[in-house]
Design a protein around this motif. Sequence first.
Motif, mmCIF file in Angstrom:
data_model
loop_
_atom_site.group_PDB
_atom_site.id
_atom_site.type_symbol
_atom_site.label_atom_id
_atom_site.label_comp_id
_atom_site.label_asym_id
_atom_site.label_seq_id
_atom_site.Cartn_x
_atom_site.Cartn_y
_atom_site.Cartn_z
ATOM 1 N N ASP A 9 -27.159 -18.922 -4.073
ATOM 2 C CA ASP A 9 -28.310 -19.300 -3.265
ATOM 3 C C ASP A 9 -28.498 -18.352 -2.089
ATOM 4 O O ASP A 9 -27.566 -17.674 -1.636
ATOM 5 C CB ASP A 9 -28.131 -20.731 -2.746
ATOM 6 N N PHE A 10 -29.735 -18.352 -1.583
ATOM 7 C CA PHE A 10 -30.053 -17.627 -0.364
ATOM 8 C C PHE A 10 -30.085 -18.621 0.805
ATOM 9 O O PHE A 10 -30.233 -19.832 0.609
ATOM 10 C CB PHE A 10 -31.402 -16.927 -0.490
ATOM 11 N N ILE A 11 -29.940 -18.087 2.003
ATOM 12 C CA ILE A 11 -29.962 -18.905 3.217
ATOM 13 C C ILE A 11 -31.177 -18.509 4.056
ATOM 14 O O ILE A 11 -31.295 -17.348 4.479
ATOM 15 C CB ILE A 11 -28.678 -18.733 4.049
ATOM 16 N N LEU A 12 -32.077 -19.448 4.282
ATOM 17 C CA LEU A 12 -33.241 -19.219 5.149
ATOM 18 C C LEU A 12 -32.858 -19.558 6.580
ATOM 19 O O LEU A 12 -32.541 -20.714 6.889
ATOM 20 C CB LEU A 12 -34.420 -20.084 4.684
ATOM 21 N N LEU A 13 -32.865 -18.569 7.460
ATOM 22 C CA LEU A 13 -32.458 -18.803 8.846
ATOM 23 C C LEU A 13 -33.471 -19.644 9.608
ATOM 24 O O LEU A 13 -33.137 -20.238 10.623
ATOM 25 C CB LEU A 13 -32.229 -17.465 9.554
ATOM 26 N N GLY A 14 -34.698 -19.686 9.137
ATOM 27 C CA GLY A 14 -35.684 -20.611 9.701
ATOM 28 C C GLY A 14 -36.465 -20.063 10.876
ATOM 29 O O GLY A 14 -36.245 -18.941 11.342
ATOM 30 N N PRO A 92 -32.327 -19.195 -6.204
ATOM 31 C CA PRO A 92 -33.145 -18.058 -6.635
ATOM 32 C C PRO A 92 -34.441 -18.486 -7.308
ATOM 33 O O PRO A 92 -35.479 -17.847 -7.131
ATOM 34 C CB PRO A 92 -32.222 -17.315 -7.610
ATOM 35 N N VAL A 93 -34.392 -19.584 -8.084
ATOM 36 C CA VAL A 93 -35.612 -20.081 -8.728
ATOM 37 C C VAL A 93 -36.613 -20.545 -7.681
ATOM 38 O O VAL A 93 -37.810 -20.224 -7.738
ATOM 39 C CB VAL A 93 -35.292 -21.225 -9.711
ATOM 40 N N GLY A 94 -36.116 -21.313 -6.693
ATOM 41 C CA GLY A 94 -36.993 -21.769 -5.616
ATOM 42 C C GLY A 94 -37.554 -20.611 -4.822
ATOM 43 O O GLY A 94 -38.728 -20.616 -4.431
ATOM 44 N N THR A 161 -38.397 -8.538 -8.005
ATOM 45 C CA THR A 161 -37.566 -8.734 -6.815
ATOM 46 C C THR A 161 -36.250 -9.424 -7.165
ATOM 47 O O THR A 161 -35.176 -9.032 -6.698
ATOM 48 C CB THR A 161 -38.326 -9.569 -5.761
ATOM 49 N N LEU A 162 -36.303 -10.456 -7.991
ATOM 50 C CA LEU A 162 -35.102 -11.224 -8.308
ATOM 51 C C LEU A 162 -34.198 -10.537 -9.329
ATOM 52 O O LEU A 162 -33.099 -11.029 -9.597
ATOM 53 C CB LEU A 162 -35.491 -12.615 -8.805
ATOM 54 N N ARG A 163 -34.622 -9.414 -9.877
ATOM 55 C CA ARG A 163 -33.778 -8.669 -10.808
ATOM 56 C C ARG A 163 -32.809 -7.736 -10.079
ATOM 57 O O ARG A 163 -31.850 -7.241 -10.688
ATOM 58 C CB ARG A 163 -34.639 -7.864 -11.787
ATOM 59 N N PHE A 164 -33.040 -7.502 -8.794
ATOM 60 C CA PHE A 164 -32.144 -6.633 -8.041
ATOM 61 C C PHE A 164 -30.808 -7.331 -7.786
ATOM 62 O O PHE A 164 -30.773 -8.548 -7.585
ATOM 63 C CB PHE A 164 -32.762 -6.234 -6.699
#
Length: 290
Positions: A9-14, A92-94, A161-164
């Motif tokens: 998962d990625f982290i959104l700092l907000g 990643p899907v989201g 983008t998500l393939r990197f």
Amino acid sequence: MDHGNITSDFILLGLFNHTTAHQILFGVVLAVMITSLTGNGLMVLLIHQDPQLHTPMYFLLSQLSLADMMLVCTIVPKMAAAYLTGNKSISPVGCGLQIFFLLTLGGGECFLLTAMTYDHYVAVCHPLQYATFMSWPLCLTMALGPWLLGAADGVMQAAVTLRFPFCNRHEIDHFFCEDPTLVHLACSDTSAFESVMYICCVLMLLIPLSLILMIYSLILTAVLHIRSTEARKKAFATCSPLLAVGGGAAIFIYVRPTSYKSAKHDKVVSAFYTIFTPMLNPVIYSLRNN
């Protein structure tokens, strides 16, 4: 540096922290979201229910309101949930879905505003031929085209983008997933894709903006030749709402490229365009129309 993959998962700092001032701003954002959804929802419902509003102009306006509602729902609920629960992760899907909908709606709105500008041109400059120049088949094509163009851009950029491969640091200094910010986290060379992404962005903005400016120059020329003061005021009243919306988009276009130099500045500009502008559109259009 270890190479990651798109399963983590990625982290959104907000956008906000938990200071009193930011808590107040967070409340303002929620109020803006509710106002935007209510205003745009009422516009769509009213245009659908009132037979007198079943015209090309109002049909295109309903598409703009629908796009604004979807734009707000793409951004604010996730941001609010992350702020209230403290869970800032996004799959990643989201993330890919956010990128897709943002590009689809953002690019689609640019071309939709162009279609609305053409509608105003026909209404002002060729009122007697309006039914011919703005037939329903053409109107439906003008409404469907922006969605398809935006979706094509969104699918391409989100998929690439998500393939990197991404590095260990999966923190996104933003309140939503955005492909330029996400690309900066990649471990591989992204220069070629960044160039393609920049070209797509310029085309999706420059072509509609050029057409809008060209069409409005024709409208302005026609309006200045109108001798009747009342007719001239009516023409300006017809066009001024779209000019206001287009002006906001133009401000965003010129501010946006330099915003990547400052994450804080980027967040403020993005918040204005993705959260506050959708609230203004129904106000701008409805207040100028009985």
